[in-house]
Design an enzyme around this catalytic site. Structure first.
Site, PDB file in Angstrom:
ATOM      1  N   GLY A 138       0.836  -1.201   0.000  1.00 49.25           N
ATOM      2  CA  GLY A 138       0.000   0.000   0.000  1.00 49.25           C
ATOM      3  C   GLY A 138       0.872   1.253   0.000  1.00 49.25           C
ATOM      4  CD  GLU A 145       6.791  -3.105   2.902  1.00 47.52           C
ATOM      5  OE1 GLU A 145       6.481  -2.133   3.589  1.00 47.52           O
ATOM      6  OE2 GLU A 145       5.989  -3.674   2.137  1.00 47.52           O
TER       7      GLU A 145
HETATM    8  O1  5RP Z   1       3.221  -2.664   2.880  1.00 40.96           O
HETATM    9  C1  5RP Z   1       3.354  -1.543   3.287  1.00 40.96           C
HETATM   10  C2  5RP Z   1       4.038  -0.477   2.537  1.00 40.96           C
HETATM   11  O2  5RP Z   1       4.442  -0.939   1.288  1.00 40.96           O
HETATM   12  C3  5RP Z   1       2.835  -1.177   4.637  1.00 40.96           C
HETATM   13  O3  5RP Z   1       3.372  -2.001   5.585  1.00 40.96           O
HETATM   14  C4  5RP Z   1       1.363  -1.317   4.580  1.00 40.96           C
HETATM   15  O4  5RP Z   1       0.886  -0.482   3.530  1.00 40.96           O
HETATM   16  C5  5RP Z   1       0.689  -0.950   5.885  1.00 40.96           C
HETATM   17  O5  5RP Z   1       0.678   0.409   6.059  1.00 40.96           O
HETATM   18  P1  5RP Z   1      -0.233   1.115   7.137  1.00 40.96           P
HETATM   19  O6  5RP Z   1       0.181   0.579   8.470  1.00 40.96           O
HETATM   20  O7  5RP Z   1       0.106   2.576   6.984  1.00 40.96           O
HETATM   21  O8  5RP Z   1      -1.659   0.810   6.800  1.00 40.96           O
END
Ligand code: 5RP
Length: 288
Positions: A138, A145
């Site tokens: 997201g 990651e």
């Molecule tokens: O995968 C990610 C980024 O690439 C984040 O870990 C994921 O989007 C969760 O984000 P948030 O805690 O702000 O909802």
């Protein structure tokens, strides 16, 4: 004229001296209670604190720090473990945001090419299913990651209760994030639409910048929603997407985590383990 005040918690302490305020107002400003924490933020903090307490051990020297809005609480809790233990550690970020967090906290910074084996990585998630498959990306960081998740002896997810679902795609409907090399994006989109069954796949566009989102690695991001049938066991579609030429990484992490920690609104933490066990822990206020 009396200055106006913001009541947001980030405002530094107001020094009454020289403000020209009536005496009676000064104690009120000094003693104003802090605003209550937003319940979702509280849930994120609960999950992060419990995960750090259980998995970031004094003997751990190389620690992966993920991305997203729950991760600042991970760093906060690690800082609370004290200077002594942290001075011997190196922290590996999954992107710009976590690098900033590490640097601003004054922690030792490293990279995964120096430390291809990491003791423990803690990261956020967009959604986690009952088998510990998850959607990530997201924030467009899922390539790094996934490398840090793979490099970690222990990979732990932290999130608030909204991310805890039976099947992926339940609440996070924007689709599976897919990082692609820029010149291949149109072909990958065509393949997703016509071959892999995601007719609504789109190139992620930037906000406050004309054009697409560009990842920390200089690539574009496609968001590809899939129906429930594909998400029941997402490994197959993950492998099919990854086989498309031009795809760098897919934001589906299939059973890579050892556990996922979810903070709940009632102050408890649900821990879902890879072996299928689910624990429900009631935290004491002093430890959360
Ligand atoms: O995968 C990610 C980024 O690439 C984040 O870990 C994921 O989007 C969760 O984000 P948030 O805690 O702000 O909802």
């Amino acid at each position: 004229m009396a200055p106006s005040y913001s009541t947001t918690p980030s405002v530094p302490t107001i020094k009454p001296v020289g403000l020209g305020l009536p005496e009676a107002v000064v104690p009120f400003i000094d003693q104003a209670p802090p605003l209550p924490m937003d319940p979702i933020e509280k849930s994120k903090r609960l999950a992060a604190y419990k995960a750090v307490d259980n998995h970031v051990l004094p003997e751990h020297r190389v620690i992966g720090i993920g991305s997203g809005s729950t991760v600042p609480y991970v760093v906060e809790r690690i800082m609370q473990q004290g200077e002594e233990v942290n001075k011997g550690r190196v922290f590996i970020p999954t992107g710009f945001q976590s690098k900033q967090l590490i640097v601003e906290a004054g922690l030792g910074l490293g990279d995964v090419d120096q430390y291809p084996t990491i003791d423990v990585t803690l990261d956020g998630a967009d959604e986690v299913d009952h088998l510990l498959n998850c959607v990530k990306g997201g924030g467009a960081c899922h390539l790094r990651e996934k490398v840090l998740a793979e490099a970690a002896k222990t990979f732990i997810l932290v999130a608030d209760h909204r991310k805890n679902v039976q099947y992926l795609g339940t609440n996070f409907a924007q689709g599976v994030p897919i990082e692609v090399v820029p010149f291949a994006y149109a072909k990958v989109l065509q393949n997703l639409h016509h071959i892999l069954g995601s007719p609504k796949a789109t190139l992620r566009m930037a906000v406050k910048k004309a054009g697409p989102v560009v990842s920390d690695n200089g690539n574009f991001i496609i968001d590809a929603p899939f129906d429930r049938e594909h998400m029941i066991d997402p490994y197959v579609i993950m492998a099919q997407i990854k086989m498309l030429t031009g795809v760098v990484e897919v934001g589906l992490f299939c059973k890579m985590a050892k556990a996922a920690y979810f903070g709940n609104e009632d102050g408890s933490v649900s821990i879902r383990w890879l072996d299928g066990k689910v624990e429900h822990i009631v935290t004491s206020p002093s430890r959360s």
